[in-house]
Design a protein around this motif. Structure first.
Motif, PDB file in Angstrom:
ATOM      1  N   PHE A 154       1.112  -1.049  -0.094  1.00  0.00           N
ATOM      2  CA  PHE A 154      -0.043   0.007  -0.001  1.00  0.00           C
ATOM      3  C   PHE A 154       0.849   1.164  -0.066  1.00  0.00           C
ATOM      4  CE2 PHE A 154      -2.774   3.258   1.289  1.00  0.00           C
ATOM      5  CZ  PHE A 154      -4.050   2.932   1.010  1.00  0.00           C
ATOM      6  N   VAL A 155       0.818   1.921  -1.148  1.00  0.00           N
ATOM      7  CA  VAL A 155       1.905   3.156  -1.234  1.00  0.00           C
ATOM      8  C   VAL A 155       1.147   4.441  -1.054  1.00  0.00           C
ATOM      9  CG1 VAL A 155       3.502   1.981  -2.651  1.00  0.00           C
ATOM     10  CG2 VAL A 155       1.609   3.205  -3.781  1.00  0.00           C
ATOM     11  N   VAL A 156       1.752   5.589  -0.476  1.00  0.00           N
ATOM     12  CA  VAL A 156       1.385   6.749  -0.347  1.00  0.00           C
ATOM     13  C   VAL A 156       2.598   7.704  -0.803  1.00  0.00           C
ATOM     14  CG1 VAL A 156      -0.360   6.338   1.448  1.00  0.00           C
ATOM     15  CG2 VAL A 156       2.172   6.864   2.168  1.00  0.00           C
ATOM     16  N   GLY A 157       2.120   9.149  -0.942  1.00  0.00           N
ATOM     17  CA  GLY A 157       3.229   9.959  -1.159  1.00  0.00           C
ATOM     18  C   GLY A 157       3.254  10.275  -2.872  1.00  0.00           C
ATOM     19  N   TYR A 158       3.581  11.528  -2.965  1.00  0.00           N
ATOM     20  CA  TYR A 158       3.924  11.804  -4.395  1.00  0.00           C
ATOM     21  C   TYR A 158       2.461  12.071  -4.961  1.00  0.00           C
ATOM     22  CZ  TYR A 158       6.317  12.756  -8.907  1.00  0.00           C
ATOM     23  OH  TYR A 158       6.700  13.366  -9.987  1.00  0.00           O
ATOM     24  N   GLY A 159       1.456  12.433  -4.408  1.00  0.00           N
ATOM     25  CA  GLY A 159       0.080  12.526  -4.781  1.00  0.00           C
ATOM     26  C   GLY A 159      -0.948  11.281  -4.444  1.00  0.00           C
ATOM     27  N   MET A 160      -0.215  10.436  -4.107  1.00  0.00           N
ATOM     28  CA  MET A 160      -1.144   9.089  -3.755  1.00  0.00           C
ATOM     29  C   MET A 160      -1.586   9.070  -2.143  1.00  0.00           C
ATOM     30  SD  MET A 160       1.019   6.232  -5.827  1.00  0.00           S
ATOM     31  CE  MET A 160       2.504   6.992  -5.820  1.00  0.00           C
ATOM     32  N   ASP A 161      -2.578   8.840  -1.951  1.00  0.00           N
ATOM     33  CA  ASP A 161      -3.104   9.004  -0.518  1.00  0.00           C
ATOM     34  C   ASP A 161      -3.689   7.738   0.444  1.00  0.00           C
ATOM     35  OD1 ASP A 161      -6.624   9.343  -0.405  1.00  0.00           O
ATOM     36  OD2 ASP A 161      -5.432   8.682  -2.302  1.00  0.00           O
ATOM     37  N   MET A 162      -3.912   8.043   1.406  1.00  0.00           N
ATOM     38  CA  MET A 162      -4.936   6.993   2.312  1.00  0.00           C
ATOM     39  C   MET A 162      -5.699   7.660   2.891  1.00  0.00           C
ATOM     40  SD  MET A 162      -3.304   4.218   5.267  1.00  0.00           S
ATOM     41  CE  MET A 162      -3.192   5.319   6.533  1.00  0.00           C
ATOM     42  N   GLY A 163      -6.893   7.499   2.537  1.00  0.00           N
ATOM     43  CA  GLY A 163      -7.941   8.338   3.127  1.00  0.00           C
ATOM     44  C   GLY A 163      -7.810   9.573   3.029  1.00  0.00           C
ATOM     45  N   HIS A 164      -7.273  10.110   1.967  1.00  0.00           N
ATOM     46  CA  HIS A 164      -7.150  11.557   1.599  1.00  0.00           C
ATOM     47  C   HIS A 164      -5.895  12.178   2.220  1.00  0.00           C
ATOM     48  CE1 HIS A 164     -10.805  11.434  -0.826  1.00  0.00           C
ATOM     49  NE2 HIS A 164     -11.498  10.953   0.401  1.00  0.00           N
ATOM     50  N   LYS A 165      -5.017  11.320   2.842  1.00  0.00           N
ATOM     51  CA  LYS A 165      -4.015  11.906   3.501  1.00  0.00           C
ATOM     52  C   LYS A 165      -2.665  11.539   2.834  1.00  0.00           C
ATOM     53  CE  LYS A 165      -6.272  11.935   7.847  1.00  0.00           C
ATOM     54  NZ  LYS A 165      -6.551  11.177   9.216  1.00  0.00           N
ATOM     55  N   TRP A 166      -1.556  12.166   3.130  1.00  0.00           N
ATOM     56  CA  TRP A 166      -0.108  11.665   2.827  1.00  0.00           C
ATOM     57  C   TRP A 166       0.054  11.866   1.187  1.00  0.00           C
ATOM     58  CZ3 TRP A 166       0.783  12.274   7.533  1.00  0.00           C
ATOM     59  CH2 TRP A 166       0.123  11.687   8.278  1.00  0.00           C
ATOM     60  N   ARG A 167      -0.609  12.600   0.706  1.00  0.00           N
ATOM     61  CA  ARG A 167      -0.514  12.956  -0.846  1.00  0.00           C
ATOM     62  C   ARG A 167       1.031  13.733  -0.973  1.00  0.00           C
ATOM     63  NH1 ARG A 167      -4.562  11.653  -4.236  1.00  0.00           N
ATOM     64  NH2 ARG A 167      -6.597  11.790  -3.156  1.00  0.00           N
ATOM     65  N   GLN A 168       1.106  14.894   0.085  1.00  0.00           N
ATOM     66  CA  GLN A 168       1.886  15.993   0.157  1.00  0.00           C
ATOM     67  C   GLN A 168       3.340  15.323   0.210  1.00  0.00           C
ATOM     68  OE1 GLN A 168       0.051  14.976   2.595  1.00  0.00           O
ATOM     69  NE2 GLN A 168       1.389  15.301   4.297  1.00  0.00           N
ATOM     70  N   LEU A 169       3.536  14.043   0.580  1.00  0.00           N
ATOM     71  CA  LEU A 169       4.940  13.688   0.495  1.00  0.00           C
ATOM     72  C   LEU A 169       5.650  13.534  -0.339  1.00  0.00           C
ATOM     73  CD1 LEU A 169       4.209  10.222   3.075  1.00  0.00           C
ATOM     74  CD2 LEU A 169       5.042  12.502   3.783  1.00  0.00           C
ATOM     75  N   PRO A 170       7.056  14.191  -0.661  1.00  0.00           N
ATOM     76  CA  PRO A 170       7.891  14.266  -1.717  1.00  0.00           C
ATOM     77  C   PRO A 170       8.339  12.945  -2.350  1.00  0.00           C
ATOM     78  CG  PRO A 170       8.975  14.934   0.057  1.00  0.00           C
ATOM     79  CD  PRO A 170       7.789  14.695   0.588  1.00  0.00           C
ATOM     80  N   PHE A 171       8.271  12.067  -1.713  1.00  0.00           N
ATOM     81  CA  PHE A 171       8.577  10.730  -2.066  1.00  0.00           C
ATOM     82  C   PHE A 171       7.464   9.491  -1.978  1.00  0.00           C
ATOM     83  CE2 PHE A 171       8.700  10.820   2.678  1.00  0.00           C
ATOM     84  CZ  PHE A 171       8.086   9.469   2.994  1.00  0.00           C
ATOM     85  N   ILE A 172       7.620   8.431  -2.631  1.00  0.00           N
ATOM     86  CA  ILE A 172       6.677   7.557  -2.454  1.00  0.00           C
ATOM     87  C   ILE A 172       7.090   6.365  -1.442  1.00  0.00           C
ATOM     88  CG2 ILE A 172       5.541   5.147  -3.662  1.00  0.00           C
ATOM     89  CD1 ILE A 172       6.059   6.950  -6.352  1.00  0.00           C
ATOM     90  N   GLY A 173       6.157   6.153  -0.530  1.00  0.00           N
ATOM     91  CA  GLY A 173       6.333   5.369   0.620  1.00  0.00           C
ATOM     92  C   GLY A 173       5.451   4.198   0.798  1.00  0.00           C
ATOM     93  N   TYR A 174       5.697   2.953   1.275  1.00  0.00           N
ATOM     94  CA  TYR A 174       4.769   2.070   1.590  1.00  0.00           C
ATOM     95  C   TYR A 174       4.355   2.111   3.092  1.00  0.00           C
ATOM     96  CZ  TYR A 174       8.569  -0.755   3.477  1.00  0.00           C
ATOM     97  OH  TYR A 174       9.557  -1.469   4.036  1.00  0.00           O
ATOM     98  N   VAL A 175       3.075   1.803   3.471  1.00  0.00           N
ATOM     99  CA  VAL A 175       2.462   1.747   4.687  1.00  0.00           C
ATOM    100  C   VAL A 175       2.556   0.403   5.423  1.00  0.00           C
ATOM    101  CG1 VAL A 175       0.369   2.118   5.875  1.00  0.00           C
ATOM    102  CG2 VAL A 175       0.685   3.689   3.929  1.00  0.00           C
ATOM    103  N   VAL A 176       3.209   0.382   6.399  1.00  0.00           N
ATOM    104  CA  VAL A 176       3.354  -1.058   7.186  1.00  0.00           C
ATOM    105  C   VAL A 176       1.895  -1.138   7.704  1.00  0.00           C
ATOM    106  CG1 VAL A 176       4.877  -2.244   8.942  1.00  0.00           C
ATOM    107  CG2 VAL A 176       5.903  -0.701   7.394  1.00  0.00           C
ATOM    108  N   GLN A 177       1.387  -2.488   7.492  1.00  0.00           N
ATOM    109  CA  GLN A 177       0.227  -2.682   8.295  1.00  0.00           C
ATOM    110  C   GLN A 177       0.423  -2.794   9.587  1.00  0.00           C
ATOM    111  OE1 GLN A 177      -1.527  -6.356   6.537  1.00  0.00           O
ATOM    112  NE2 GLN A 177      -1.304  -5.361   4.565  1.00  0.00           N
ATOM    113  N   ASP A 178      -0.691  -2.157  10.423  1.00  0.00           N
ATOM    114  CA  ASP A 178      -0.771  -2.323  11.742  1.00  0.00           C
ATOM    115  C   ASP A 178      -1.389  -3.671  11.967  1.00  0.00           C
ATOM    116  OD1 ASP A 178      -3.259  -2.255  11.550  1.00  0.00           O
ATOM    117  OD2 ASP A 178      -3.154   0.240  12.219  1.00  0.00           O
TER     118      ASP A 178
END
Length: 189
Positions: A154-178
């Motif tokens: 599940f990736v976020v950042g560089y425009g991609m979001d999780m529940g409309h958050k984390w789009r602003q990150l300048p890199f692409i990251g992956y979310v570690v499942q809780d």
């Protein structure tokens, strides 16, 4: 509001910038003039902006348009039904189009958009996807230009979001499942 998820860098700013420049060169070689770039909103906005700037730096003057499609809403799992929230305003008949999206996953959204544009008489419709998750494909479609083949995370950042958050990150990251498994599927198609 909840706590911030554990986000690990997958592709950093330098890797992304270099890959966007490479993609621009490939696109310019295929479509040297008269290009219409159509960004699929919302997730592709950063990628599309950087891509058209890279095309400009190598001498192309693409026109830019937007289409806003949704099959998710605020959720993390596709409904399978594609809704047009904002359509392309330009006449696409006879035009060479590069459809730009953040992630090609199931393929439903991009297949829908490509078919829609082709049905309106587009001269050609090529797909540029920043990320490709071929292991999640539900329809027979592939991108003509791919930034990175993405692991099944599940990736976020560089425009991609999780529940409309984390789009602003300048890199692409992956979310570690809780422990509750909140980040099971990507939000893009």
């Amino acid at each position: 509001m909840g706590r911030k998820p554990d986000i690990h860098t997958l592709y950093d700013e330098t890797e992304i910038a270099s890959r966007v420049e490479d993609l621009a060169r490939h696109i310019a070689a295929d479509v040297p003039s008269g290009l219409l770039v159509i960004a699929v909103l919302k997730g592709s906005f950063m990628f599309a902006a950087d891509l058209v700037r890279a095309l400009h730096r190598i001498g192309l003057e693409p026109e830019m348009e937007f289409i806003h499609l949704s099959s998710y809403g605020a959720g993390t799992e596709s409904s399978g039904e594609i809704k047009v929230l904002r359509d392309v305003e330009s006449d696409v008949a006879g035009r060479d189009i590069v459809l730009v999206d953040d992630i090609l996953e199931s393929g439903r959204t991009l297949a829908f958009a490509k078919e829609r544009l082709s049905g309106r008489g587009a001269g050609s419709v090529r797909i540029a996807a920043l990320l490709d998750k071929p292991m999640r494909r539900k329809t027979a479609i592939s991108a003509d230009y791919v930034g990175f083949t993405c692991p099944d995370k599940f990736v976020v950042g560089y425009g991609m979001d999780m529940g409309h958050k984390w789009r602003q990150l300048p890199f692409i990251g992956y979310v570690v499942q809780d422990t509750e498994g909140q980040a099971e599927e990507q939000t893009g198609e």
